[in-house]
Structures are given as C-alpha cells and as structure tokens.
Design a protein around this motif. Structure first.
Motif, PDB file in Angstrom:
ATOM      1  N   ILE A   1      11.444 -19.523  28.993  1.00  0.00           N
ATOM      2  CA  ILE A   1      12.196 -19.956  27.811  1.00  0.00           C
ATOM      3  C   ILE A   1      12.886 -18.765  27.153  1.00  0.00           C
ATOM      4  O   ILE A   1      14.059 -18.825  26.771  1.00  0.00           O
ATOM      5  CB  ILE A   1      11.250 -20.654  26.813  1.00  0.00           C
ATOM      6  N   THR A   2      12.157 -17.641  27.034  1.00  0.00           N
ATOM      7  CA  THR A   2      12.709 -16.445  26.405  1.00  0.00           C
ATOM      8  C   THR A   2      13.909 -15.912  27.186  1.00  0.00           C
ATOM      9  O   THR A   2      14.902 -15.446  26.604  1.00  0.00           O
ATOM     10  CB  THR A   2      11.632 -15.346  26.310  1.00  0.00           C
ATOM     11  N   LYS A   3      13.843 -15.983  28.505  1.00  0.00           N
ATOM     12  CA  LYS A   3      14.928 -15.467  29.347  1.00  0.00           C
ATOM     13  C   LYS A   3      16.093 -16.442  29.471  1.00  0.00           C
ATOM     14  O   LYS A   3      17.113 -16.111  30.071  1.00  0.00           O
ATOM     15  CB  LYS A   3      14.378 -15.145  30.740  1.00  0.00           C
ATOM     16  N   GLY A   4      15.953 -17.634  28.926  1.00  0.00           N
ATOM     17  CA  GLY A   4      17.046 -18.594  28.962  1.00  0.00           C
ATOM     18  C   GLY A   4      17.044 -19.505  30.163  1.00  0.00           C
ATOM     19  O   GLY A   4      17.996 -20.264  30.375  1.00  0.00           O
ATOM     20  N   THR A   5      15.995 -19.427  30.974  1.00  0.00           N
ATOM     21  CA  THR A   5      15.906 -20.346  32.110  1.00  0.00           C
ATOM     22  C   THR A   5      15.895 -21.788  31.616  1.00  0.00           C
ATOM     23  O   THR A   5      16.482 -22.678  32.237  1.00  0.00           O
ATOM     24  CB  THR A   5      14.633 -20.053  32.935  1.00  0.00           C
ATOM     25  N   TYR A   6      15.209 -21.990  30.490  1.00  0.00           N
ATOM     26  CA  TYR A   6      15.215 -23.283  29.807  1.00  0.00           C
ATOM     27  C   TYR A   6      15.890 -23.073  28.450  1.00  0.00           C
ATOM     28  O   TYR A   6      15.240 -22.652  27.487  1.00  0.00           O
ATOM     29  CB  TYR A   6      13.798 -23.815  29.616  1.00  0.00           C
ATOM     30  N   PRO A   7      17.195 -23.335  28.331  1.00  0.00           N
ATOM     31  CA  PRO A   7      17.902 -23.129  27.053  1.00  0.00           C
ATOM     32  C   PRO A   7      17.408 -24.085  25.969  1.00  0.00           C
ATOM     33  O   PRO A   7      16.705 -25.060  26.244  1.00  0.00           O
ATOM     34  CB  PRO A   7      19.365 -23.411  27.420  1.00  0.00           C
ATOM     35  N   ILE A   8      17.814 -23.820  24.734  1.00  0.00           N
ATOM     36  CA  ILE A   8      17.442 -24.667  23.610  1.00  0.00           C
ATOM     37  C   ILE A   8      17.937 -26.086  23.851  1.00  0.00           C
ATOM     38  O   ILE A   8      19.082 -26.303  24.259  1.00  0.00           O
ATOM     39  CB  ILE A   8      18.041 -24.114  22.298  1.00  0.00           C
ATOM     40  N   GLY A   9      17.060 -27.049  23.628  1.00  0.00           N
ATOM     41  CA  GLY A   9      17.409 -28.455  23.839  1.00  0.00           C
ATOM     42  C   GLY A   9      17.147 -28.959  25.232  1.00  0.00           C
ATOM     43  O   GLY A   9      17.276 -30.159  25.494  1.00  0.00           O
ATOM     44  N   THR A  10      16.779 -28.044  26.140  1.00  0.00           N
ATOM     45  CA  THR A  10      16.513 -28.440  27.519  1.00  0.00           C
ATOM     46  C   THR A  10      15.159 -29.129  27.636  1.00  0.00           C
ATOM     47  O   THR A  10      14.185 -28.711  27.015  1.00  0.00           O
ATOM     48  CB  THR A  10      16.536 -27.218  28.448  1.00  0.00           C
TER      49      THR A  10
ATOM     50  N   GLY B   1       5.637 -22.768  18.544  1.00  0.00           N
ATOM     51  CA  GLY B   1       6.944 -23.174  18.048  1.00  0.00           C
ATOM     52  C   GLY B   1       8.049 -23.088  19.067  1.00  0.00           C
ATOM     53  O   GLY B   1       9.238 -23.053  18.713  1.00  0.00           O
ATOM     54  N   LEU B   2       7.690 -23.082  20.364  1.00  0.00           N
ATOM     55  CA  LEU B   2       8.695 -22.938  21.410  1.00  0.00           C
ATOM     56  C   LEU B   2       9.195 -24.278  21.939  1.00  0.00           C
ATOM     57  O   LEU B   2      10.339 -24.378  22.391  1.00  0.00           O
ATOM     58  CB  LEU B   2       8.116 -22.122  22.573  1.00  0.00           C
ATOM     59  N   ILE B   3       8.350 -25.287  21.901  1.00  0.00           N
ATOM     60  CA  ILE B   3       8.753 -26.601  22.399  1.00  0.00           C
ATOM     61  C   ILE B   3       8.322 -27.674  21.408  1.00  0.00           C
ATOM     62  O   ILE B   3       7.507 -27.417  20.515  1.00  0.00           O
ATOM     63  CB  ILE B   3       8.150 -26.910  23.787  1.00  0.00           C
ATOM     64  N   GLU B   4       8.888 -28.856  21.580  1.00  0.00           N
ATOM     65  CA  GLU B   4       8.510 -29.985  20.735  1.00  0.00           C
ATOM     66  C   GLU B   4       8.479 -31.261  21.570  1.00  0.00           C
ATOM     67  O   GLU B   4       9.303 -31.440  22.475  1.00  0.00           O
ATOM     68  CB  GLU B   4       9.501 -30.149  19.579  1.00  0.00           C
ATOM     69  N   PRO B   5       7.510 -32.136  21.303  1.00  0.00           N
ATOM     70  CA  PRO B   5       7.446 -33.396  22.052  1.00  0.00           C
ATOM     71  C   PRO B   5       8.384 -34.430  21.445  1.00  0.00           C
ATOM     72  O   PRO B   5       8.570 -34.470  20.226  1.00  0.00           O
ATOM     73  CB  PRO B   5       5.978 -33.809  21.883  1.00  0.00           C
ATOM     74  N   ARG B   6       8.973 -35.249  22.282  1.00  0.00           N
ATOM     75  CA  ARG B   6       9.790 -36.361  21.827  1.00  0.00           C
ATOM     76  C   ARG B   6       9.224 -37.629  22.433  1.00  0.00           C
ATOM     77  O   ARG B   6       9.015 -37.698  23.656  1.00  0.00           O
ATOM     78  CB  ARG B   6      11.256 -36.176  22.239  1.00  0.00           C
ATOM     79  N   PRO B   7       8.914 -38.619  21.592  1.00  0.00           N
ATOM     80  CA  PRO B   7       8.260 -39.843  22.078  1.00  0.00           C
ATOM     81  C   PRO B   7       8.984 -40.462  23.264  1.00  0.00           C
ATOM     82  O   PRO B   7      10.210 -40.619  23.249  1.00  0.00           O
ATOM     83  CB  PRO B   7       8.296 -40.771  20.851  1.00  0.00           C
ATOM     84  N   ARG B   8       8.215 -40.768  24.315  1.00  0.00           N
ATOM     85  CA  ARG B   8       8.712 -41.452  25.507  1.00  0.00           C
ATOM     86  C   ARG B   8       9.846 -40.691  26.198  1.00  0.00           C
ATOM     87  O   ARG B   8      10.654 -41.285  26.899  1.00  0.00           O
ATOM     88  CB  ARG B   8       9.179 -42.865  25.160  1.00  0.00           C
TER      89      ARG B   8
ATOM     90  N   GLY C   1       9.514 -36.672  26.599  1.00  0.00           N
ATOM     91  CA  GLY C   1       8.969 -35.451  27.182  1.00  0.00           C
ATOM     92  C   GLY C   1       8.974 -34.296  26.198  1.00  0.00           C
ATOM     93  O   GLY C   1       9.038 -34.491  24.981  1.00  0.00           O
ATOM     94  N   PHE C   2       8.932 -33.086  26.732  1.00  0.00           N
ATOM     95  CA  PHE C   2       8.904 -31.879  25.917  1.00  0.00           C
ATOM     96  C   PHE C   2      10.236 -31.142  26.051  1.00  0.00           C
ATOM     97  O   PHE C   2      10.756 -30.972  27.151  1.00  0.00           O
ATOM     98  CB  PHE C   2       7.755 -30.962  26.350  1.00  0.00           C
ATOM     99  N   TYR C   3      10.749 -30.686  24.912  1.00  0.00           N
ATOM    100  CA  TYR C   3      12.042 -30.008  24.881  1.00  0.00           C
ATOM    101  C   TYR C   3      11.917 -28.636  24.222  1.00  0.00           C
ATOM    102  O   TYR C   3      11.079 -28.444  23.318  1.00  0.00           O
ATOM    103  CB  TYR C   3      13.068 -30.847  24.110  1.00  0.00           C
ATOM    104  N   VAL C   4      12.770 -27.696  24.668  1.00  0.00           N
ATOM    105  CA  VAL C   4      12.781 -26.362  24.077  1.00  0.00           C
ATOM    106  C   VAL C   4      13.297 -26.481  22.651  1.00  0.00           C
ATOM    107  O   VAL C   4      14.347 -27.079  22.402  1.00  0.00           O
ATOM    108  CB  VAL C   4      13.671 -25.402  24.888  1.00  0.00           C
ATOM    109  N   LYS C   5      12.551 -25.923  21.730  1.00  0.00           N
ATOM    110  CA  LYS C   5      12.840 -26.073  20.310  1.00  0.00           C
ATOM    111  C   LYS C   5      13.744 -24.957  19.812  1.00  0.00           C
ATOM    112  O   LYS C   5      13.643 -23.817  20.259  1.00  0.00           O
ATOM    113  CB  LYS C   5      11.516 -26.070  19.543  1.00  0.00           C
ATOM    114  N   ARG C   6      14.622 -25.281  18.879  1.00  0.00           N
ATOM    115  CA  ARG C   6      15.468 -24.271  18.252  1.00  0.00           C
ATOM    116  C   ARG C   6      14.615 -23.418  17.318  1.00  0.00           C
ATOM    117  O   ARG C   6      13.838 -23.958  16.529  1.00  0.00           O
ATOM    118  CB  ARG C   6      16.595 -24.934  17.460  1.00  0.00           C
ATOM    119  N   PRO C   7      14.732 -22.101  17.406  1.00  0.00           N
ATOM    120  CA  PRO C   7      13.928 -21.238  16.530  1.00  0.00           C
ATOM    121  C   PRO C   7      14.192 -21.525  15.055  1.00  0.00           C
ATOM    122  O   PRO C   7      15.313 -21.863  14.674  1.00  0.00           O
ATOM    123  CB  PRO C   7      14.391 -19.824  16.908  1.00  0.00           C
TER     124      PRO C   7
END
Length: 210
Positions: free
Chosen positions: A16-25, A55-62, A64-70
């Motif tokens: 996530i830090t290196k951008g492999t998974y960008p914000i919102g991914t 604080g790096l990811i957040e769950p979204r109902p039904r 999955g998990f997404y990369v969270k905006r700092p």
C-alpha cells in the motif's frame, strides 16, 4: 517470533505504501488472499484487522476491503484538555441522566449499552437466537459451569489458535456480559484507593464498577 498474520499485514502495508494498491483500490478478497498466500481464513482476517487498526484500509459492506485515504492533519479533532486535578463524579446522577435519554428515539446511545435498530443487526440476531433455541433447546433451562460453557470455551480456543494465540480452555472465562467482565478485570488488577484512568466519553457502567 513473528506470527504469519503479522508478516502478511506488513507485506500488504508495504504494498500500500509503495502504491501497488492505490487509494480507493479494492484489496484481494479474503478467499483469494488465502489461496495466494496459502494461509487460513483466520490469518487473513487478522492481517486485515491490523491494517484497519492502522488506518490503512476500510471495510465496505458486501464489497470487501479498500485502501483508505489518509486522514488530513487539519481535519483531526484536537484532543480534549481535561482538568489536571481530580474532581468528584456522582455516579448515580450520571447514570440517571443517561437512562433518561435512552427513551428518546432520535438519540444514538453511545453512552449506554442499548443497541440502535439502525446500527445493530437486530433482525439477524433475532433469527440466530430463534435458531439456537430450536437446536439447543435442552440448554435453555440449565446452569453452565462456573467458567462458562465448555463447548463455547473450546470454540474460543480454536479461534485463538487460528489467530496465532494459543490458549487452553482452562484459561478462558465466559462472563455474563461486558459489565461482569469489566468488574472481574478491575477486581483482579486494582485495590481500594487506586487511581484508574478511563477514556472520555466512556461507558457509564464502568463508573459504577469503579
């Protein structure tokens, strides 16, 4: 010793830090990560929980998990600045104020253990309770062992072992709700006249226990 879920969490955090998974991914699903990493579901869930705590990811109902905006620094709520000297708190007055507010439907009760229909899966809980009553009818009218149901403690042991935290069933105690758990913890760790720091706001039942 580094547990597998800790290594997996660090690996994903680095990606996530290196951008492999960008914000919102959207991160790979738990099932997909289990297959890729050849680990158990509990390991992946624990790793994702660690990333959520950071604080790096957040769950979204039904979904999955997404990369969270700092969190932007200027949007962080400043810490409270309570008085430095102790002051008397009337537990009975505080409890009555909270109980008087419980009956108001427009209130969200963060200060009392009263679930809101909007925030608590009451319908799902009702179905589960009804199903449990049908399947385990023989257990409804009997007392369990002092430490709690043996089968429940064994199930907790299995979950802890999968999460890399081995424990024996003798080390597990099932409490009758959060209030008893708080009271037992306080009795085990404090004495009369000890000073105890608590969060603010905090569950008012903790004050009655103290």
């Amino acid at each position: 010793m580094t547990y597998r879920y800790e290594a997996l969490a660090s690996e994903l955090e680095d990606a996530i830090t290196k951008g492999t998974y960008p914000i919102g991914t959207r991160l790979p699903s738990i099932r997909e990560t289990c297959r890729r990493q050849n680990v158990s579901t509990a390991t992946v869930m624990e790793a994702y929980a660690r990333l959520e705590e950071r604080g790096l990811i957040e769950p979204r109902p039904r979904s999955g998990f997404y990369v969270k905006r700092p969190v932007e620094v200027d949007r962080i709520v400043p810490p409270s600045r309570p008085k430095q000297s102790p002051e008397e708190v009337s537990v009975s007055r505080l409890a009555m104020e909270i109980l008087e507010e419980i009956g108001k439907p427009e209130m969200v009760h963060f200060g009392a253990s009263v679930p809101s229909a909007d925030l608590f899966p009451i319908a799902e809980l009702a179905r589960s309770t009804s199903r449990a009553a049908r399947i385990h009818a023989d257990k409804l009218a009997r007392y369990e062992a002092q430490r709690g149901s043996v089968s429940l403690r064994e199930a907790v042991v299995q979950i802890m072992a999968q999460a890399g935290r081995p424990e024996s069933s003798d080390g597990i105690l099932i409490s009758n709700g959060a209030q008893e758990a708080l009271t037992l913890a306080l009795r085990a760790t404090t004495r009369a006249n000890d000073v105890v720091a608590v969060e603010s706001p905090v569950y008012w039942g903790l004050f009655t226990a103290l």
